[in-house]
Scaffold this motif. Structure first.
Motif, PDB file in Angstrom:
ATOM      1  N   SER A  93       0.836  -1.208   0.000  1.00 63.64           N
ATOM      2  CA  SER A  93       0.000   0.000   0.000  1.00 63.64           C
ATOM      3  C   SER A  93       0.867   1.253   0.000  1.00 63.64           C
ATOM      4  O   SER A  93       0.557   2.229  -0.687  1.00 63.64           O
ATOM      5  N   TYR A  94       1.968   1.245   0.762  1.00 65.02           N
ATOM      6  CA  TYR A  94       2.838   2.413   0.812  1.00 65.02           C
ATOM      7  C   TYR A  94       3.468   2.658  -0.560  1.00 65.02           C
ATOM      8  O   TYR A  94       3.497   3.794  -1.050  1.00 65.02           O
ATOM      9  N   ALA A  95       3.935   1.535  -1.183  1.00 60.32           N
ATOM     10  CA  ALA A  95       4.552   1.668  -2.510  1.00 60.32           C
ATOM     11  C   ALA A  95       3.531   2.227  -3.503  1.00 60.32           C
ATOM     12  O   ALA A  95       3.840   3.120  -4.298  1.00 60.32           O
ATOM     13  N   LEU A  96       2.308   1.719  -3.431  1.00 58.62           N
ATOM     14  CA  LEU A  96       1.253   2.163  -4.347  1.00 58.62           C
ATOM     15  C   LEU A  96       0.895   3.631  -4.095  1.00 58.62           C
ATOM     16  O   LEU A  96       0.694   4.412  -5.038  1.00 58.62           O
ATOM     17  N   ALA A  97       0.838   4.004  -2.808  1.00 59.34           N
ATOM     18  CA  ALA A  97       0.495   5.392  -2.463  1.00 59.34           C
ATOM     19  C   ALA A  97       1.556   6.341  -3.017  1.00 59.34           C
ATOM     20  O   ALA A  97       1.239   7.389  -3.579  1.00 59.34           O
ATOM     21  N   ARG A  98       2.839   5.953  -2.888  1.00 59.88           N
ATOM     22  CA  ARG A  98       3.930   6.801  -3.394  1.00 59.88           C
ATOM     23  C   ARG A  98       3.822   6.951  -4.908  1.00 59.88           C
ATOM     24  O   ARG A  98       4.014   8.016  -5.456  1.00 59.88           O
ATOM     25  N   ARG A  99       3.497   5.818  -5.541  1.00 57.61           N
ATOM     26  CA  ARG A  99       3.361   5.834  -7.007  1.00 57.61           C
ATOM     27  C   ARG A  99       2.200   6.694  -7.453  1.00 57.61           C
ATOM     28  O   ARG A  99       2.282   7.398  -8.446  1.00 57.61           O
TER      29      ARG A  99
END
Ligand code: ADP
Length: 330
Positions: A93-99
């Protein structure tokens, strides 16, 4: 700001993932536990005819204990499964949010840089006007001739400021999609030449318009503006007496229009940046003083892209440049 936004978004993504995972786990637990219960009851009922009441009760107790143990086992597995989902889901989720936030962050950064550059460009002529006026006002012996000279110089600065604010406004409004219609590139070239004829004449530069009467797709007004920018640069960066040629034609799936000058040319190290906002190459070696804010080509590129087209440049320092606009065919 973006870090906390990314964390908030991560929280939301994780909440969705965990709601699904916990909900699904509850359903799995409910189905498995009622299946196990039904099996246990069926087995106890099966032995009902063979065993005495005491043995049957012991057997039922045994089955009940086994059932509890099986249910606990399933529960533990589901808890472990959900913890894994929580950890993996958190990272994903963090990776997706950053993206998700990255393009917004980048565009905000560009906007910030643009505003800073624009205010810097605005400040220089404004400071010049302010200082000149203040100095003149403090002079008790200011002559009429000097006052007129000052007003003329201020007017020149104001004209530049107007030019700059117009270019900024056009860049800011530039995302409006132009109306795409068949348009003759010869007519576009003719209008652009007419717009620049006075300046070209003043600089003793001859323009030869060899563009054939073929059609491309686009909005005529925007295209005239675009070619005018290329032509204006060709005039600005040519020495008096040089010649400029406009040419074009069909090339596969595109229609091209080129502006070729025999001016000062562009150094190879400047070429990758000339379409950037506020970028101006150093022209001091050519002893050519050309006014500008480095916004023309950025605007031309933006207009070309809105037409699903592109601009290419070929240049040899000291020999001249060719800017080629490619537009989709009709
Ligand atoms: P401006 O002309 O106002 O400086 P532009 O965005 O139109 O801004 O051009 C960016 C830079 O590219 C110019 O400063 C100049 O160095 C270079 N350039 C553009 N067109 C030409 C040309 N025809 N010949 C030589 N240099 C050019």
């Amino acid at each position: 700001m973006f870090h906390s936004a990314a964390l908030k978004l991560t929280g939301w993504y994780l909440l969705i993932v965990m709601s699904l995972s916990v909900g699904l786990s509850a359903v799995i637990y409910h189905i498995s536990s009622s299946d196990l219960g039904r099996d246990a009851r069926r087995q106890v009922a099966y032995f009902n005819g063979f065993l005495g009441p005491e043995d049957l009760e012991n057997y039922a107790q045994l089955k009940q204990n086994q059932l509890e143990a099986d249910r606990n086992h399933i529960k533990n597995r589901l808890v472990v499964f959900n913890l894994i989902i929580l950890a993996g889901g958190g990272i994903a989720s963090y990776a997706l949010a950053r993206r998700t936030l990255e393009p917004i962050e980048q565009s905000l950064e560009t906007q910030k840089r643009f505003t800073a550059d624009a205010s810097h460009e605005l400040r220089t002529p404004l400071t010049a006007i302010q200082t000149e006026t203040e100095v003149a006002l403090r002079d008790p012996k200011l002559s009429k001739a000097r006052a007129k000279e000052l007003l003329a110089s201020n007017l020149e600065e104001v004209a530049k400021l107007r030019q700059l604010s117009e270019a900024l406004l056009r860049l800011a409004n530039g995302s409006q999609q132009p109306e795409m219609k068949p348009v003759s590139i010869k007519a576009v070239a003719d209008d652009a030449v007419a717009r620049n004829a006075k300046v070209a004449k003043a600089r003793k530069i001859a323009i030869s318009n060899d563009v054939p009467a073929v059609e491309a797709t686009g909005d005529k007004e925007s295209l005239v503006e675009l070619v005018s920018i290329l032509l204006d640069n060709a005039i600005k960066y040519s020495q008096p007496g040089n010649k400029i040629t406009l040419s074009g034609g069909k090339h596969g799936k595109t229609t091209r229009l080129s502006v070729t000058d025999k001016g000062i040319g562009i150094q190879a190290h400047d070429l990758p940046y000339i379409f950037d906002r506020f970028y101006r190459a150093d022209t001091s070696r050519s002893k050519l003083k050309a006014d500008g804010y480095g916004l023309g080509l950025a605007l031309a590129k933006q207009l070309a892209e809105l037409h699903e087209g592109s601009i290419e440049v070929k240049s040899i320092p000291g020999k001249g440049s060719t800017f080629t606009l490619s537009l989709p065919n009709v």
